[in-house]
Scaffold this motif. Sequence first.
Motif, mmCIF file in Angstrom:
data_model
loop_
_atom_site.group_PDB
_atom_site.id
_atom_site.type_symbol
_atom_site.label_atom_id
_atom_site.label_comp_id
_atom_site.label_asym_id
_atom_site.label_seq_id
_atom_site.Cartn_x
_atom_site.Cartn_y
_atom_site.Cartn_z
ATOM 1 N N ARG A 195 49.809 128.351 93.280
ATOM 2 C CA ARG A 195 50.921 127.627 92.659
ATOM 3 C C ARG A 195 52.233 127.869 93.408
ATOM 4 N NH1 ARG A 195 49.782 123.300 90.399
ATOM 5 N NH2 ARG A 195 52.016 123.268 89.989
ATOM 6 N N GLU A 196 52.503 129.131 93.745
ATOM 7 C CA GLU A 196 53.759 129.447 94.445
ATOM 8 C C GLU A 196 53.815 128.756 95.794
ATOM 9 O OE1 GLU A 196 54.453 133.588 94.862
ATOM 10 O OE2 GLU A 196 54.797 133.952 92.735
ATOM 11 N N ILE A 197 52.724 128.809 96.536
ATOM 12 C CA ILE A 197 52.703 128.230 97.880
ATOM 13 C C ILE A 197 52.844 126.715 97.804
ATOM 14 C CG2 ILE A 197 51.352 128.037 100.016
ATOM 15 C CD1 ILE A 197 49.945 130.658 99.101
ATOM 16 N N LEU A 198 52.196 126.111 96.810
ATOM 17 C CA LEU A 198 52.306 124.666 96.620
ATOM 18 C C LEU A 198 53.736 124.280 96.258
ATOM 19 C CD1 LEU A 198 50.325 122.242 96.649
ATOM 20 C CD2 LEU A 198 50.139 122.513 94.166
ATOM 21 N N GLN A 199 54.380 125.074 95.409
ATOM 22 C CA GLN A 199 55.724 124.764 94.931
ATOM 23 C C GLN A 199 56.781 124.972 96.004
ATOM 24 O OE1 GLN A 199 56.861 127.011 91.468
ATOM 25 N NE2 GLN A 199 59.015 126.406 91.602
ATOM 26 N N PHE A 200 56.666 126.075 96.745
ATOM 27 C CA PHE A 200 57.716 126.426 97.701
ATOM 28 C C PHE A 200 57.484 125.871 99.112
ATOM 29 C CE2 PHE A 200 58.471 129.629 94.446
ATOM 30 C CZ PHE A 200 59.848 129.688 94.402
ATOM 31 N N PHE A 201 56.231 125.495 99.435
ATOM 32 C CA PHE A 201 55.957 125.081 100.809
ATOM 33 C C PHE A 201 55.161 123.778 100.912
ATOM 34 C CE2 PHE A 201 56.407 129.741 100.862
ATOM 35 C CZ PHE A 201 57.446 129.859 101.771
ATOM 36 N N THR A 202 53.942 123.739 100.434
ATOM 37 C CA THR A 202 53.047 122.620 100.714
ATOM 38 C C THR A 202 53.601 121.282 100.243
ATOM 39 O OG1 THR A 202 51.157 124.124 100.546
ATOM 40 C CG2 THR A 202 50.688 121.772 100.444
ATOM 41 N N GLN A 203 54.285 121.245 99.121
ATOM 42 C CA GLN A 203 54.814 119.973 98.618
ATOM 43 C C GLN A 203 55.864 119.362 99.546
ATOM 44 O OE1 GLN A 203 57.276 119.862 95.143
ATOM 45 N NE2 GLN A 203 58.083 121.938 95.433
ATOM 46 N N TYR A 204 56.368 120.151 100.494
ATOM 47 C CA TYR A 204 57.372 119.645 101.436
ATOM 48 C C TYR A 204 56.749 119.093 102.720
ATOM 49 C CZ TYR A 204 60.707 121.887 98.343
ATOM 50 O OH TYR A 204 61.449 122.250 97.236
ATOM 51 N N GLY A 205 55.426 118.894 102.700
ATOM 52 C CA GLY A 205 54.758 118.198 103.781
ATOM 53 C C GLY A 205 54.871 118.868 105.138
ATOM 54 N N HIS A 206 55.247 118.066 106.149
ATOM 55 C CA HIS A 206 55.270 118.573 107.522
ATOM 56 C C HIS A 206 56.328 119.646 107.741
ATOM 57 C CE1 HIS A 206 58.196 115.268 107.359
ATOM 58 N NE2 HIS A 206 58.867 115.931 108.291
ATOM 59 N N TRP A 207 57.315 119.742 106.824
ATOM 60 C CA TRP A 207 58.315 120.806 106.956
ATOM 61 C C TRP A 207 57.710 122.183 106.667
ATOM 62 C CZ3 TRP A 207 62.447 119.303 109.349
ATOM 63 C CH2 TRP A 207 62.991 118.034 109.133
ATOM 64 N N ALA A 208 56.632 122.216 105.894
ATOM 65 C CA ALA A 208 56.108 123.478 105.368
ATOM 66 C C ALA A 208 55.698 124.460 106.468
ATOM 67 C CB ALA A 208 54.922 123.213 104.438
ATOM 68 N N THR A 209 55.076 123.958 107.520
ATOM 69 C CA THR A 209 54.636 124.862 108.593
ATOM 70 C C THR A 209 55.825 125.606 109.193
ATOM 71 O OG1 THR A 209 52.769 123.408 109.114
ATOM 72 C CG2 THR A 209 53.426 125.000 110.798
ATOM 73 N N LEU A 210 56.907 124.888 109.439
ATOM 74 C CA LEU A 210 58.100 125.513 110.020
ATOM 75 C C LEU A 210 58.773 126.463 109.028
ATOM 76 C CD1 LEU A 210 59.635 122.419 111.873
ATOM 77 C CD2 LEU A 210 58.359 124.332 112.874
ATOM 78 N N THR A 211 58.816 126.067 107.759
ATOM 79 C CA THR A 211 59.483 126.923 106.771
ATOM 80 C C THR A 211 58.666 128.183 106.479
ATOM 81 O OG1 THR A 211 58.530 125.612 104.950
ATOM 82 C CG2 THR A 211 60.752 125.044 105.695
ATOM 83 N N ILE A 212 57.333 128.100 106.625
ATOM 84 C CA ILE A 212 56.513 129.313 106.485
ATOM 85 C C ILE A 212 56.791 130.275 107.636
ATOM 86 C CG2 ILE A 212 54.142 130.175 106.652
ATOM 87 C CD1 ILE A 212 53.273 127.774 104.964
ATOM 88 N N ILE A 213 56.939 129.738 108.837
ATOM 89 C CA ILE A 213 57.293 130.590 109.990
ATOM 90 C C ILE A 213 58.648 131.254 109.754
ATOM 91 C CG2 ILE A 213 57.866 130.570 112.450
ATOM 92 C CD1 ILE A 213 55.824 128.294 112.777
ATOM 93 N N LEU A 214 59.608 130.474 109.239
ATOM 94 C CA LEU A 214 60.926 131.021 108.930
ATOM 95 C C LEU A 214 60.820 132.106 107.858
ATOM 96 C CD1 LEU A 214 64.024 131.031 109.041
ATOM 97 C CD2 LEU A 214 64.007 129.118 107.414
ATOM 98 N N SER A 215 60.056 131.832 106.817
ATOM 99 C CA SER A 215 59.875 132.796 105.733
ATOM 100 C C SER A 215 59.247 134.083 106.249
ATOM 101 C CB SER A 215 59.002 132.176 104.633
ATOM 102 O OG SER A 215 58.878 133.052 103.541
ATOM 103 N N THR A 216 58.280 133.966 107.162
ATOM 104 C CA THR A 216 57.643 135.144 107.753
ATOM 105 C C THR A 216 58.661 136.001 108.487
ATOM 106 O OG1 THR A 216 55.573 133.910 108.026
ATOM 107 C CG2 THR A 216 55.832 135.921 109.324
ATOM 108 N N GLY A 217 59.535 135.349 109.256
ATOM 109 C CA GLY A 217 60.577 136.090 109.967
ATOM 110 C C GLY A 217 61.522 136.816 109.026
ATOM 111 N N VAL A 218 61.883 136.173 107.906
ATOM 112 C CA VAL A 218 62.776 136.815 106.932
ATOM 113 C C VAL A 218 62.087 137.988 106.256
ATOM 114 C CG1 VAL A 218 64.116 136.464 104.829
ATOM 115 C CG2 VAL A 218 64.054 134.672 106.552
ATOM 116 N N PHE A 219 60.796 137.843 105.942
ATOM 117 C CA PHE A 219 60.050 138.951 105.348
ATOM 118 C C PHE A 219 60.025 140.159 106.282
ATOM 119 C CE2 PHE A 219 57.783 136.056 102.252
ATOM 120 C CZ PHE A 219 58.168 136.761 101.122
ATOM 121 N N ILE A 220 59.809 139.901 107.575
ATOM 122 C CA ILE A 220 59.786 140.999 108.549
ATOM 123 C C ILE A 220 61.161 141.651 108.634
ATOM 124 C CG2 ILE A 220 59.549 141.557 111.000
ATOM 125 C CD1 ILE A 220 57.420 139.340 111.165
#
Length: 369
Positions: free
Chosen positions: A27-52
């Motif tokens: 649910r979280e991944i669908l809400q925060f990332f997947t529903q945004y389509g092609h943007w999601a791959t880039l925003t997941i990479i960004l999120s990974t960098g912020v987590f690190i």
Amino acid sequence: MRQTLRTLQIAFTYIGTIVGAGFATGREILQFFTQYGHWATLTIILSTGVFIWLGTKMMILARRIGAESYEDFNCHLFGKNTGGIISLFTLLILVGVNSIMLAGAGAMFEEHLGLHYQTGLLVTLVGSYLLLRRGIAGILQMNSVVVPLMLSLSLIIIFNTIDHPEARHFISLVTERSAFSAWMSPFLYTAFNLGMAQAVLVPMARHTQDDRTLTYGGIIGGLGIGFMLMAAHFAMSAHMPGILKFEIPMASIALSLGTVVQFVYMLLIFLEIFSTFVADIYGVTLQLAQRLPISRSVITAAVMLTCYVFSQFGFSNLLGLFYPMFGALSLVWAVRLIVTPMVPPGKPGAFEKTTATPAPKTVPRSTRK
């Protein structure tokens, strides 16, 4: 070898603290990332960098100031008064979230094992209390088992999605959502999760001997979170938009992978509920132990009893009010963490308990022979 093991324990605990039941269900991944389509791959990479970045900084800063609990850490970021208020509000959210997770454990026992709802609650409570008697060591050991299983399941999901006709959907998926919302989403997601995770990451860092172990643990942990985000997004994108109708999106994918994978998936959801519940109760206990002249075991039992009571009635309406407020507060907290300068290594921590050496007594001149 010992340092490598400790690094992996920190990385696995970081992953296990972030990857809760909402993450596992999809649910979280669908809400925060997947529903945004092609943007999601880039925003997941960004999120990974912020987590690190922020996860590692939080742990190293917590260690250097000697913070025993997330309240100590918030007092360092915001000052004693404001930090105390933020910590109390975080306490309410943690109790609310844990009440919901406890109710979820009961529902799993009832719906998937055919056992009584109360049985699931009691098994979770008793198991958590016994594990918490081992302190931070128990949390580290538990995540050292649970997280490798979660990573293995992510690999299975990836390999089974590669042959799907819509496997490349994660790159070209169209969305009607705005680009602004898509790029704000990873910041909201990381800020909220780190704000919650500080309950266990701060005391864990305090009991780590050096910054290097925390640095590598933060990097590996952040990459692990990013990998699991990408794996789930990759799988759910292949089933868009039909997967939006499912309450537990990842369960619908697990069903198509066979009985064994489905059983392992349901077991992992329970273990993720259990691991997050244990970690949050540990963090809340440490904070309350600093305020109350009561033993930690009594505080732990009282917090668990509170969660048990709320799990009987549901806490959804209250959380519906508090969650948006905590989400906004988490953004402020994350910005404050970014701008707070790092304490130099070797400097005595502000919250470390030190024993002052008494000054030598001097003999008055009049009494000297």
